[in-house]
Design an enzyme around this catalytic site. Structure first.
Site, PDB file in Angstrom:
ATOM      1  N   GLY A   1      47.623  43.261  46.368  1.00  0.00           N
ATOM      2  CA  GLY A   1      47.449  43.226  47.817  1.00  0.00           C
ATOM      3  C   GLY A   1      45.975  43.113  48.106  1.00  0.00           C
ATOM      4  O   GLY A   1      45.286  42.316  47.479  1.00  0.00           O
TER       5      GLY A   1
ATOM      6  N   SER B   1      46.900  42.366  39.864  1.00  0.00           N
ATOM      7  CA  SER B   1      45.979  41.844  40.887  1.00  0.00           C
ATOM      8  C   SER B   1      45.035  42.955  41.377  1.00  0.00           C
ATOM      9  O   SER B   1      44.220  43.438  40.597  1.00  0.00           O
ATOM     10  CB  SER B   1      46.804  41.212  42.013  1.00  0.00           C
ATOM     11  OG  SER B   1      45.983  40.441  42.853  1.00  0.00           O
TER      12      SER B   1
ATOM     13  N   GLU C   1      46.604  33.309  36.147  1.00  0.00           N
ATOM     14  CA  GLU C   1      47.976  33.776  36.380  1.00  0.00           C
ATOM     15  C   GLU C   1      48.826  33.566  35.133  1.00  0.00           C
ATOM     16  O   GLU C   1      48.751  32.524  34.489  1.00  0.00           O
ATOM     17  CB  GLU C   1      48.557  33.047  37.581  1.00  0.00           C
ATOM     18  CG  GLU C   1      47.822  33.457  38.846  1.00  0.00           C
ATOM     19  CD  GLU C   1      48.366  32.817  40.099  1.00  0.00           C
ATOM     20  OE1 GLU C   1      49.190  31.901  40.000  1.00  0.00           O
ATOM     21  OE2 GLU C   1      47.969  33.261  41.193  1.00  0.00           O
TER      22      GLU C   1
END
Lengths: 234, 234
Positions: free
Chosen positions: A91, A123, A195
């Site tokens: 987030g 993240s 990623e």
């Protein structure tokens, strides 16, 4: 120290379910553990702590692991002391770091993880495993009292690392340019984590894992690629 | 108030020289003025204050305007009081805002511009024209004592605004997602300023200008496009 840590670039790969690609990693990291605490403070898209915890709980339920949100405890520091493991979701890193500092939990969580309790971040939740949050991609939507984070690894992370997209005439800075700007101010090495990739810490050993190489930035040197399976000795 | 301000998304369009597309804008903004102060603190790519000032001076010399770097004055506040106009270049907004606050210059510069001295900003230099810097795209490579900026306009800016690129499977947040996250925390409107566009302030009148529409974000509402030439009444 018996650290047991996964710091993933992202929670979700394109076209996949939440945490799907990390399922084998989660099973190994939390082996023998039936409940963990979820840190929901990064609130992606402004989602509520309850809703975000429910999302994480749904994914972990399939693995037989119960998830409780850190925000639900009247004494979150005591809850961290008693917890068996942790997952911090992605987030906004500024939101996450502000909450952890203001509630006095950054050091408490760091101590618990350094004492061997398994930790997974995705993240923003991986950013706080670095020395500071100053290589985040996120927008500074709140003002944290400090940019310092847990320093579980002796470098910083840049999750969702992305190479310049060929043919795009946009003049905003590339990710590589931004990280090089960081190195005009600080000498902390930075792992550009693409990623599908993650960092694995087992005791003193830190390795790159996943489907893509990482891009490694050290102050004053040319950046280089590091293949999955390689030790991360920066 | 006799404000006279240009806040541009970028200094440089793809394939063009520095400030080239803004030449007519600069001529009009600084009409009758033969010297201005350049604020070099955003230091793109870590360039020195001297080198950055030389770059700006080169572009303005062709227009007959002498440029002096704010960093060269022993009393920069006095220099701002005596200046005829200002240009703040792009780079890293955190660096720029930290310097302006630590040297006590944010309010001094704001007062000078609100009293009618012409001001041009590009990218980070435009961000500081907004209410706060909390919709910057930049990496937090230093820790400013405050995120507050000059508030020359009653909203925030997002320079280098970019739409999602079709076909890219990257799972990092889009610019629109980030600005919507900002609106979960604050209600300040945000102007997503695409490259080639700028905001023009003349007294009480604020208009969108340039080659592309802006994307306007207000808390709790759907974003919308605003064509060049339109008044900006948020």
């Amino acid at each position: 120290m018996n650290k047991n840590i996964v710091l993933a670039s992202t929670s979700t790969l394109f076209g996949e379910a939440y945490l799907q690609y990390l399922t084998p990693v989660i099973k190994e990291l939390f082996e023998g553990i039936d409940e963990i605490i979820f840190v929901p403070f990064a609130r992606p898209g402004g989602i509520s702590h309850d809703d975000y915890t429910a999302k994480a709980a749904g994914a972990f339920a399939e693995l037989g692991i119960k998830v409780t949100g850190l925000h639900t405890f009247s004494d979150p520091a005591a809850a961290i002391h008693q917890a068996k493991g942790f997952f911090t979701g992605g987030g906004n890193t500024f939101l996450l770091v502000k909450q952890l500092h203001e509630q006095g939990l950054m050091q408490v969580l760091k101590n618990a993880v350094e004492n061997g309790k398994p930790y997974m971040g995705a993240s923003a939740g991986s950013n706080i495993g670095g020395i500071n949050m100053q290589t985040t991609n996120d927008m500074p939507i709140v003002y944290p009292p400090s940019f310092d984070t847990m320093g579980l690894v002796p470098f910083n992370l840049n999750p969702h690392y992305i190479d310049p997209i060929p043919g795009v005439a946009h003049m905003g800075e590339t990710r590589e340019t931004r990280i090089k700007e960081f190195h005009t101010q600080q000498t902390i090495p930075v792992v550009g984590l693409r990623e599908g990739s993650w960092i694995r810490v087992k005791g003193r050993h830190i390795t790159m894992e996943g489907s893509q190489p990482a891009k490694i930035f050290t102050a004053g040197n040319a950046a280089y690629e590091l293949e999955p399976g390689s030790p991360l000795n920066l």
